[in-house]
Scaffold this active site. Structure first.
Site, mmCIF file in Angstrom:
data_model
loop_
_atom_site.group_PDB
_atom_site.id
_atom_site.type_symbol
_atom_site.label_atom_id
_atom_site.label_comp_id
_atom_site.label_asym_id
_atom_site.label_seq_id
_atom_site.Cartn_x
_atom_site.Cartn_y
_atom_site.Cartn_z
ATOM 1 C CG ASP A 179 -34.230 13.333 -49.327
ATOM 2 O OD1 ASP A 179 -34.922 12.765 -50.194
ATOM 3 O OD2 ASP A 179 -34.284 13.036 -48.116
ATOM 4 C CE LYS B 173 -43.171 12.714 -51.005
ATOM 5 N NZ LYS B 173 -41.843 12.132 -50.757
ATOM 6 C CE LYS C 98 -8.838 11.711 -52.524
ATOM 7 N NZ LYS C 98 -7.874 10.663 -52.145
ATOM 8 C CG ASN D 178 -29.755 6.335 -48.592
ATOM 9 O OD1 ASN D 178 -29.598 5.132 -48.765
ATOM 10 N ND2 ASN D 178 -30.472 7.084 -49.420
ATOM 11 C CG PHE E 232 -41.035 1.383 -48.565
ATOM 12 C CD1 PHE E 232 -40.639 0.512 -47.566
ATOM 13 C CD2 PHE E 232 -41.736 0.883 -49.649
ATOM 14 C CE1 PHE E 232 -40.924 -0.838 -47.652
ATOM 15 C CE2 PHE E 232 -42.024 -0.464 -49.755
ATOM 16 C CZ PHE E 232 -41.619 -1.330 -48.737
ATOM 17 C CE LYS F 48 -42.022 11.286 -46.077
ATOM 18 N NZ LYS F 48 -40.852 10.387 -45.934
#
Length: 403
Positions: free
Chosen positions: A279, A341, A289, A210, A323, A337
């Site tokens: 994720d 969590k 490759k 990300n 976060f 969340k």
């Protein structure tokens, strides 16, 4: 911890004296009030006027100066200062301090100083390693003087080795941590922070990840250390300068970050998970490759471990803060969340908002608590967000845990 602190900066006659100009500026920007004392030799490298304009104070240069800012200046400065910082500290001033010699304003002021003193040695490697210098530094440490280890690298004399004055940003961090350890409101707390992105390999040159820069997590780690905490930073892939006074474990994949978190979790009082993990990962990474062809390429993806959920499930007495970076339904998604969590707080931000996206130096966040309370913050530097987060952690979160 630097805000409002009164610092006397002693500048001696080494080639690294030019770095003291940047150091003065950085200390001022961090909120410190700085008075500079210069030796006669230091003035051969940098003019006192430069320090005067940056510090906002007259520069102390002589026992006999007629325009001194303080009466009986060598005594007044020592009483005024919360901290005496000597950077660069030459072999000469180190020897004077070790033997109680006071033959100029800087050495006399140091002799009168009852508060903490930090030395930043800077000299040729052979001079640093000379038995006399080693003995002098050892004697000063035994008397309570703090010595910041010199950096290594190319010196002005074309020697490669120890003796470089550390970079001003590192000296500021060292001073910040020193003041935190000696009175910070987080002293005694063990805090683990995760930061940056994780990368899941597709092949030896490609990965799924990300856009997280790690700036938010690094700001939290740095702020916590400066306030006296014992900080462990578990970092993914970042391109940032390591914060001084923080233990760092470098990781790449989500599995590696999870493993590092679990190994250290039970020792922690607080865990702040600011990392943005991937994720999903490829079901199988190819050893070579993947060559580009005309046909479309399909990847089979599997879920990576949910680090925050695993920490929440294993939580005992730790404060656990997560976060949430969202693009829609920010409050609703973040609140889900918290319960799912087992969090004590979540920091939510809409990454599409101006000043809140990845790689930015600012953030726009909302602190959300288990009882549904939402505390929105205006756009501010990530360093300021970090300070507010730690303030809330100390003041509010402990109250929530007692209920």
């Amino acid at each position: 911890m630097l805000k409002g602190k009164k610092i006397v900066l002693g500048v001696t006659g080494g080639i690294a004296a030019y770095k003291a100009v940047d150091l003065t500026s950085r200390l001022k920007k961090a909120g410190a009030d700085v008075c500079v004392v210069m030796t006669e030799h230091a003035q051969e490298f940098v003019r006192p006027l430069t320090f005067k304009e940056i510090s906002g104070h007259k520069v102390a240069t002589s026992m006999w100066a007629g325009n001194a800012e303080f009466s009986v200046e060598h005594i007044a400065l020592a009483k005024w200062a919360d901290l005496y910082l000597v950077a660069p500290a030459t072999a000469n001033i180190i020897a004077k301090m070790a033997h109680g010699i006071a033959d100029d304003l800087l050495s006399t002021t140091l002799l009168a100083m009852k508060g903490p003193v930090i030395l930043c040695p800077a000299m040729n490697t052979d001079m640093l390693e000379n038995q006399a210098t080693v003995a002098n530094l050892t004697a000063l440490r035994h008397r309570g003087v703090t010595v910041m280890p010199p950096a290594e690298g190319m010196l002005a004399c074309d020697t490669v080795g120890g003796g470089r004055l550390p970079e001003p940003r590192d000296i500021v961090s060292f001073v910040d941590c020193f003041l935190g350890e000696n009175g910070g409101d987080l002293a005694g707390l063990k805090i683990m922070v995760t930061a940056g992105e994780t990368q899941e390999p597709v092949d030896p040159v490609r990965f799924i990840g990300n856009r997280s820069s790690g700036k938010m997590g690094y700001a939290i780690a740095k702020a916590a250390a400066s306030r006296g905490a014992d900080v462990l930073l578990i970092a993914g892939s970042v391109n940032l300068h390591d914060p001084f006074g923080v233990k760092i474990i470098k990781t790449v994949t989500t599995e590696e970050m999870l493993d590092a978190c679990l190994k250290n979790y039970d020792k922690m009082d607080v865990v702040i998970k600011a990392a943005a993990v991937a994720d999903y990962r490829p079901a199988k990474a190819t050893p070579q490759k993947i060559k580009k062809g005309d046909e479309a390429l399909s990847l089979s993806l599997v879920k990576t471990p949910d680090i925050l959920a695993e920490l929440g499930a294993k939580k005992k007495d730790q404060i656990l803060i997560g976060f949430a970076a969202e693009t829609e339904n920010l409050i609703e998604n973040a609140k889900k969340k918290i319960g799912k969590k087992n969090l004590d707080m979540i920091v939510a931000n809409d990454i599409t908002a101006e000043g809140a996206g990845f790689n930015a130096d600012t953030n726009v966040v909302r602190f959300i608590f288990p009882d549904g309370k939402v505390l929105p913050l205006e756009k501010m530097d990530k360093a300021d967000v970090a300070e507010r987060l730690l303030d809330i952690m100390i003041a509010d979160l402990r109250a929530y845990r007692k209920k």
